[in-house]
Design a protein around this motif. Structure first.
Motif, PDB file in Angstrom:
ATOM      1  N   LEU A 171      41.616  16.555 -48.583  1.00 21.70           N
ATOM      2  CA  LEU A 171      41.009  17.114 -47.374  1.00 21.70           C
ATOM      3  C   LEU A 171      41.778  18.334 -46.884  1.00 21.70           C
ATOM      4  O   LEU A 171      41.193  19.287 -46.368  1.00 21.70           O
ATOM      5  CB  LEU A 171      40.941  16.053 -46.284  1.00 21.70           C
ATOM      6  CG  LEU A 171      39.816  15.045 -46.477  1.00 21.70           C
ATOM      7  CD1 LEU A 171      39.945  13.926 -45.448  1.00 21.70           C
ATOM      8  CD2 LEU A 171      38.451  15.703 -46.317  1.00 21.70           C
ATOM      9  N   ALA A 172      43.166  18.253 -47.069  1.00 18.66           N
ATOM     10  CA  ALA A 172      43.985  19.411 -46.654  1.00 18.66           C
ATOM     11  C   ALA A 172      43.576  20.654 -47.447  1.00 18.66           C
ATOM     12  O   ALA A 172      43.395  21.738 -46.871  1.00 18.66           O
ATOM     13  CB  ALA A 172      45.464  19.103 -46.871  1.00 18.66           C
ATOM     14  N   THR A 173      43.430  20.425 -48.785  1.00 18.28           N
ATOM     15  CA  THR A 173      43.003  21.601 -49.585  1.00 18.28           C
ATOM     16  C   THR A 173      41.606  22.046 -49.169  1.00 18.28           C
ATOM     17  O   THR A 173      41.328  23.242 -49.077  1.00 18.28           O
ATOM     18  CB  THR A 173      43.015  21.304 -51.102  1.00 18.28           C
ATOM     19  OG1 THR A 173      42.244  20.131 -51.314  1.00 18.28           O
ATOM     20  CG2 THR A 173      44.410  21.136 -51.634  1.00 18.28           C
ATOM     21  N   VAL A 174      40.777  21.007 -48.890  1.00 19.57           N
ATOM     22  CA  VAL A 174      39.424  21.351 -48.444  1.00 19.57           C
ATOM     23  C   VAL A 174      39.506  22.169 -47.167  1.00 19.57           C
ATOM     24  O   VAL A 174      38.767  23.140 -46.978  1.00 19.57           O
ATOM     25  CB  VAL A 174      38.588  20.071 -48.247  1.00 19.57           C
ATOM     26  CG1 VAL A 174      37.293  20.382 -47.513  1.00 19.57           C
ATOM     27  CG2 VAL A 174      38.260  19.453 -49.592  1.00 19.57           C
ATOM     28  N   LYS A 175      40.515  21.733 -46.289  1.00 18.53           N
ATOM     29  CA  LYS A 175      40.667  22.442 -45.019  1.00 18.53           C
ATOM     30  C   LYS A 175      41.038  23.905 -45.278  1.00 18.53           C
ATOM     31  O   LYS A 175      40.476  24.827 -44.669  1.00 18.53           O
ATOM     32  CB  LYS A 175      41.755  21.753 -44.198  1.00 18.53           C
ATOM     33  CG  LYS A 175      41.723  22.163 -42.739  1.00 18.53           C
ATOM     34  CD  LYS A 175      42.883  21.504 -42.018  1.00 18.53           C
ATOM     35  CE  LYS A 175      43.123  22.183 -40.688  1.00 18.53           C
ATOM     36  NZ  LYS A 175      44.397  21.753 -40.125  1.00 18.53           N
ATOM     37  N   ALA A 179      39.139  27.072 -44.329  1.00 14.34           N
ATOM     38  CA  ALA A 179      39.647  28.215 -43.558  1.00 14.34           C
ATOM     39  C   ALA A 179      39.324  29.516 -44.286  1.00 14.34           C
ATOM     40  O   ALA A 179      38.840  30.490 -43.695  1.00 14.34           O
ATOM     41  CB  ALA A 179      41.154  28.073 -43.373  1.00 14.34           C
ATOM     42  N   GLN A 180      39.626  29.450 -45.622  1.00 17.63           N
ATOM     43  CA  GLN A 180      39.366  30.655 -46.427  1.00 17.63           C
ATOM     44  C   GLN A 180      37.885  31.014 -46.384  1.00 17.63           C
ATOM     45  O   GLN A 180      37.505  32.160 -46.202  1.00 17.63           O
ATOM     46  CB  GLN A 180      39.777  30.354 -47.865  1.00 17.63           C
ATOM     47  CG  GLN A 180      40.047  31.611 -48.667  1.00 17.63           C
ATOM     48  CD  GLN A 180      40.450  31.266 -50.081  1.00 17.63           C
ATOM     49  OE1 GLN A 180      41.030  30.211 -50.324  1.00 17.63           O
ATOM     50  NE2 GLN A 180      40.167  32.159 -51.003  1.00 17.63           N
ATOM     51  N   THR A 181      37.101  29.920 -46.540  1.00 21.04           N
ATOM     52  CA  THR A 181      35.651  30.123 -46.539  1.00 21.04           C
ATOM     53  C   THR A 181      35.201  30.725 -45.219  1.00 21.04           C
ATOM     54  O   THR A 181      34.348  31.616 -45.192  1.00 21.04           O
ATOM     55  CB  THR A 181      34.935  28.792 -46.779  1.00 21.04           C
ATOM     56  OG1 THR A 181      35.495  28.197 -47.922  1.00 21.04           O
ATOM     57  CG2 THR A 181      33.454  29.005 -47.027  1.00 21.04           C
ATOM     58  N   SER A 182      35.835  30.212 -44.114  1.00 19.22           N
ATOM     59  CA  SER A 182      35.370  30.736 -42.832  1.00 19.22           C
ATOM     60  C   SER A 182      35.799  32.190 -42.672  1.00 19.22           C
ATOM     61  O   SER A 182      35.058  32.997 -42.106  1.00 19.22           O
ATOM     62  CB  SER A 182      35.864  29.880 -41.668  1.00 19.22           C
ATOM     63  OG  SER A 182      37.262  29.943 -41.605  1.00 19.22           O
ATOM     64  N   GLU A 184      36.107  34.171 -45.176  1.00 16.29           N
ATOM     65  CA  GLU A 184      35.129  34.895 -46.000  1.00 16.29           C
ATOM     66  C   GLU A 184      33.812  35.038 -45.258  1.00 16.29           C
ATOM     67  O   GLU A 184      33.164  36.077 -45.287  1.00 16.29           O
ATOM     68  CB  GLU A 184      34.883  34.156 -47.316  1.00 16.29           C
ATOM     69  CG  GLU A 184      35.929  34.486 -48.366  1.00 16.29           C
ATOM     70  CD  GLU A 184      35.760  33.631 -49.617  1.00 16.29           C
ATOM     71  OE1 GLU A 184      34.656  33.079 -49.827  1.00 16.29           O
ATOM     72  OE2 GLU A 184      36.736  33.511 -50.374  1.00 16.29           O
ATOM     73  N   ARG A 185      33.464  33.913 -44.597  1.00 18.73           N
ATOM     74  CA  ARG A 185      32.205  33.927 -43.870  1.00 18.73           C
ATOM     75  C   ARG A 185      32.215  35.022 -42.792  1.00 18.73           C
ATOM     76  O   ARG A 185      31.242  35.752 -42.612  1.00 18.73           O
ATOM     77  CB  ARG A 185      31.984  32.557 -43.233  1.00 18.73           C
ATOM     78  CG  ARG A 185      30.626  32.407 -42.594  1.00 18.73           C
ATOM     79  CD  ARG A 185      30.631  31.352 -41.548  1.00 18.73           C
ATOM     80  NE  ARG A 185      31.650  31.635 -40.529  1.00 18.73           N
ATOM     81  CZ  ARG A 185      32.099  30.758 -39.646  1.00 18.73           C
ATOM     82  NH1 ARG A 185      31.662  29.529 -39.667  1.00 18.73           N
ATOM     83  NH2 ARG A 185      33.020  31.100 -38.764  1.00 18.73           N
ATOM     84  N   ASP A 186      33.420  35.080 -42.092  1.00 17.03           N
ATOM     85  CA  ASP A 186      33.528  36.118 -41.053  1.00 17.03           C
ATOM     86  C   ASP A 186      33.319  37.509 -41.667  1.00 17.03           C
ATOM     87  O   ASP A 186      32.576  38.333 -41.122  1.00 17.03           O
ATOM     88  CB  ASP A 186      34.898  36.054 -40.371  1.00 17.03           C
ATOM     89  CG  ASP A 186      35.009  34.798 -39.517  1.00 17.03           C
ATOM     90  OD1 ASP A 186      33.945  34.141 -39.277  1.00 17.03           O
ATOM     91  OD2 ASP A 186      36.135  34.468 -39.098  1.00 17.03           O
ATOM     92  N   GLY A 187      34.037  37.689 -42.821  1.00 15.08           N
ATOM     93  CA  GLY A 187      33.898  38.983 -43.519  1.00 15.08           C
ATOM     94  C   GLY A 187      32.446  39.254 -43.875  1.00 15.08           C
ATOM     95  O   GLY A 187      31.920  40.345 -43.646  1.00 15.08           O
ATOM     96  N   LEU A 188      31.835  38.160 -44.420  1.00 18.99           N
ATOM     97  CA  LEU A 188      30.439  38.315 -44.840  1.00 18.99           C
ATOM     98  C   LEU A 188      29.534  38.599 -43.650  1.00 18.99           C
ATOM     99  O   LEU A 188      28.593  39.386 -43.753  1.00 18.99           O
ATOM    100  CB  LEU A 188      29.970  37.057 -45.570  1.00 18.99           C
ATOM    101  CG  LEU A 188      30.569  36.892 -46.976  1.00 18.99           C
ATOM    102  CD1 LEU A 188      30.247  35.530 -47.523  1.00 18.99           C
ATOM    103  CD2 LEU A 188      30.028  37.977 -47.908  1.00 18.99           C
ATOM    104  N   LYS A 189      29.895  37.911 -42.517  1.00 17.15           N
ATOM    105  CA  LYS A 189      29.106  38.151 -41.299  1.00 17.15           C
ATOM    106  C   LYS A 189      29.183  39.617 -40.919  1.00 17.15           C
ATOM    107  O   LYS A 189      28.182  40.253 -40.569  1.00 17.15           O
ATOM    108  CB  LYS A 189      29.658  37.298 -40.153  1.00 17.15           C
ATOM    109  CG  LYS A 189      28.891  36.018 -39.932  1.00 17.15           C
ATOM    110  CD  LYS A 189      29.364  35.363 -38.653  1.00 17.15           C
ATOM    111  CE  LYS A 189      28.742  34.003 -38.456  1.00 17.15           C
ATOM    112  NZ  LYS A 189      29.340  33.312 -37.314  1.00 17.15           N
ATOM    113  N   LYS A 190      30.462  40.117 -40.988  1.00 17.36           N
ATOM    114  CA  LYS A 190      30.673  41.534 -40.647  1.00 17.36           C
ATOM    115  C   LYS A 190      29.858  42.437 -41.593  1.00 17.36           C
ATOM    116  O   LYS A 190      29.150  43.349 -41.153  1.00 17.36           O
ATOM    117  CB  LYS A 190      32.155  41.863 -40.811  1.00 17.36           C
ATOM    118  CG  LYS A 190      32.678  42.824 -39.766  1.00 17.36           C
ATOM    119  CD  LYS A 190      34.165  42.852 -39.866  1.00 17.36           C
ATOM    120  CE  LYS A 190      34.775  44.041 -39.232  1.00 17.36           C
ATOM    121  NZ  LYS A 190      36.220  44.067 -39.503  1.00 17.36           N
TER     122      LYS A 190
END
Ligand code: ADP
Ligand code: MG
Length: 620
Positions: A171-175, A179-182, A184-190
């Motif tokens: 779960l920690a790695t998933v976390k 985080a990375q995904t989010s 990335e998501r922020d970047g993608l959102k931008k």
């Protein structure tokens, strides 16, 4: 506590036994041992059980404690509290105690029965203890079983913990991934917002382009229809052009016929005018008033007549002075005010004849200073141009116009000077001391050519002007060296014209000769000696011969003495049957030139009276 309770009770019994029977003690001991063992066992066995129970699961702990308490030490200590066992023991003890205390020493029998009761009591106690022991053993077994179960459960739980920890790690790695995904998501959102901005811009652009495209399509449609119209009109125009081409071809044919007709008619007119024509030109006074010229009279309304008048004084002095008049008539008389242009207008018809294929010869005759060179060459300014430059101009202009009718012309110029019956090339550009000698030759086709002479092909007026300038240079060189040599030499400018109409397989060839003759003045024999005499004789003979040749031609004599002078020999083709000749007689207006003027006019009149045989064009 259980031990104390048990031991506090036992001394009561053992105290009595010690006094009574040792077998009691033997019987009692195993009971004590059993008691202790029972007492000790639960304490030792249940403690680990308690520790085994995981602290996280208190519910599981409570159950065994409650279950064990009644089966363990409590049972031993409180044994008498049990209804079924308490009664017999208390009864036995009471009976034994009461009996012993009541029995007299002698009552052995009673005592034995008491003892037996006691034994019985103990035996029942043993029985219950054994029972309890079995019961406890069961409990132990159960507890052990439970323990194993708990251990198993523990193991399971540990395993589960491990799994959970692993899961936690995952779960920690998933976390982290999350985080990375989010991020990335922020970047993608931008990116998305940027892209949607861009998208908006592009949409605007697209809309703009679409509207432009629509406009272009509209324009295209308009232009297409215009094109169609144009194509239609082009077709019509092509049709029209075809028709016009046919018309043009027809008209060309007609034009050619017309041109040939024109040539014929032109020639007829020239012949009617006379194949030899004489024009008289009176030079203006170079100094002084024109009205002072009284001896030359030009009738106001007749441009063909001229009168030379002279008042002769009476030799005796008795009679009045006599007025002598000499009337002359020419094809045209030009007064002192006539311009170069006016003079040329009359000659231009003959220049046209040269292009039409007739040989044309134009002379300037007169005493030195009468204006021969001025008439033939003129000044540098176009207004002052003489016959030669104007003729050249007209020829090139007419040749260009005739090009449209399929005529191609080529021109060759030569410029020769005849001095003392010697020919000199005026277009010579080599070293002065290497001047070649020249001879006049008649070719088998009757053409006249001069050996070693410069025949220069010319393509435009400028080239001819340059040649005239070169000729003037050559003449002026001679002038300084030989004392106005030019006035005592003839200069002959000759332009050979060749025309070809390949469409109609027609050719024409002609020569235009423009001659500035030597001064016609007669030098008195007493004044002329040596070279000057030779010059004079040469000039006189050549001019006289020119007159004779013209007269012979006029009389259609079988022999024409061309060979008598270089001039007539050179010009024989221009003077013959198929040529047109024009002579200018130039007159000086000064009074002292009267007799020379009279001579010149007489010579010209003789020429004018001649009729040269009908000319025919040099056609092939
Ligand atoms: P020629 O060649 O007969 O010896 P020129 O042509 O040299 O005579 O003329 C002599 C001078 O008279 C020159 O200066 C010339 O410019 C001038 N002259 C001749 N004819 C005219 C004329 N029609 N109008 C003006 N000046 C003339
Ligand atoms: Mg001259």
């Amino acid at each position: 506590m259980n031990k104390e309770n048990t031991s506090s009770r036992l001394p009561v019994m053992s105290g009595k036994r010690a006094h009574t029977n040792s077998s009691d003690g033997e019987q009692q001991q195993p009971a004590q041992k059993k008691m202790r063992r029972v007492d000790a066992e639960p304490a030792q066995k249940f403690r680990p059980a308690a520790s085994v129970v995981p602290p996280r699961r208190p519910a599981a702990v409570k159950a065994p404690v409650k279950a064990l308490r009644p089966t363990g030490a409590a049972t031993v200590a409180v044994a008498p509290a049990r209804g079924d066992q308490k009664k017999p023991v208390a009864a036995v003890a009471k009976a034994a105690g009461l009996g012993a205390s009541r029995r007299p020493g002698w009552d052995l029998k009673g005592k034995v029965s008491d003892m037996e009761a006691k034994v019985q009591n103990y035996q029942s106690k043993i029985k219950s203890v054994n029972l309890e022991n079995d019961h406890l053993k069961d409990s132990i077994t159960k507890a052990q079983k439970h323990k194993t179960e708990i251990e198993d459960e523990n193991k399971g739980l540990k395993k589960r913990i491990g799994e959970c920890e692993e899961e936690l790690e995952k779960l920690a790695t998933v976390k982290d991934d999350l985080a990375q995904t989010s991020t990335e998501r922020d970047g993608l959102k931008k990116d998305l917002s940027n892209l949607s901005e861009e998208h908006k811009v592009l949409e605007g652009l697209r809309d703009h382009l679409e509207s432009e495209l629509r406009n272009i399509q509209t324009q295209l449609a308009i232009q297409t229809s215009t094109l169609r119209q144009c194509q239609d009109s082009l077709k019509e125009s092509q049709e029209l052009v075809r028709n016009l081409e046919e018309t043009v071809a027809r008209q060309r044919e007609e034009l050619h016929i017309g041109e040939m007709e024109r040539r014929k008619l032109h020639n007829t007119i020239q012949e009617l005018k006379g194949n030899i024509r004489v024009f008289c030109r009176v030079r203006p006074l170079l100094t002084g008033n024109q009205s002072d010229v009284l001896h030359i009279q030009l009738p106001a309304h007749d441009n063909k007549a001229l009168t030379l008048a002279k008042t002769e004084e009476s030799h005796t002095g008795r009679t009045a002075d006599t007025q002598k008049s000499y009337n002359f008539s020419f094809d045209r008389v030009f007064g002192p005010r006539s311009s170069q242009r006016e003079v040329f207008e009359e000659i231009s018809l003959l220049v046209q004849s040269a292009l039409d294929g007739y040989n044309v010869c134009c002379f300037a005759y007169g005493q030195t200073g009468s204006g021969k060179t001025f008439t033939m060459e003129g000044g540098d300014v176009e207004d002052m141009w003489g016959v030669i430059p104007r003729a050249v101009q007209q020829i090139f202009k007419s040749a260009k116009a005739l090009q449209e009718q399929g005529w191609e012309y080529s021109f060759t110029a030569s410029f020769v000077e005849i001095y003392n019956e010697t020919l000199r090339d005026l277009l010579y550009t080599g070293k002065p001391n290497k001047r070649p000698e020249h001879e006049i030759r008649k070719l088998s086709n009757n053409e006249i050519t001069v050996t070693n002479l410069t025949y220069q092909q010319v393509n435009n007026e400028d080239e001819v002007h340059n040649l005239i300038m070169l000729a003037n240079q050559n003449r002026s060189t001679a002038r300084t060296g030989m004392n106005d040599h030019s006035s005592r030499s003839h200069s002959v400018f000759q332009l050979d014209i060749e025309g070809q109409n390949s469409d109609r397989d027609t050719k024409c060839k002609s020569v235009l000769c423009l001659v500035d003759l030597a001064g016609s003045e007669r030098v008195q024999k007493s004044q002329s000696q040596g070279e000057r005499f030779k010059e004079m004789t040469s000039i006189n003979s050549s001019l006289t011969n020119l007159g004779i040749v013209i007269a012979a031609l006029a009389n259609k004599e079988s022999f024409i003495p061309y060979r008598n002078s270089k001039l007539t020999y050179l010009l024989q083709n221009c003077l013959g049957g198929n040529s047109k000749t024009l002579m200018f007689v130039n007159i000086a207006p000064e009074e002292e030139s009267f007799s020379e003027s009279l001579n010149s006019l007489r010579f010209a009149s003789k020429v004018n009276d001649c009729v040269i045989g009908t000319a025919s064009a040099n056609r092939k």
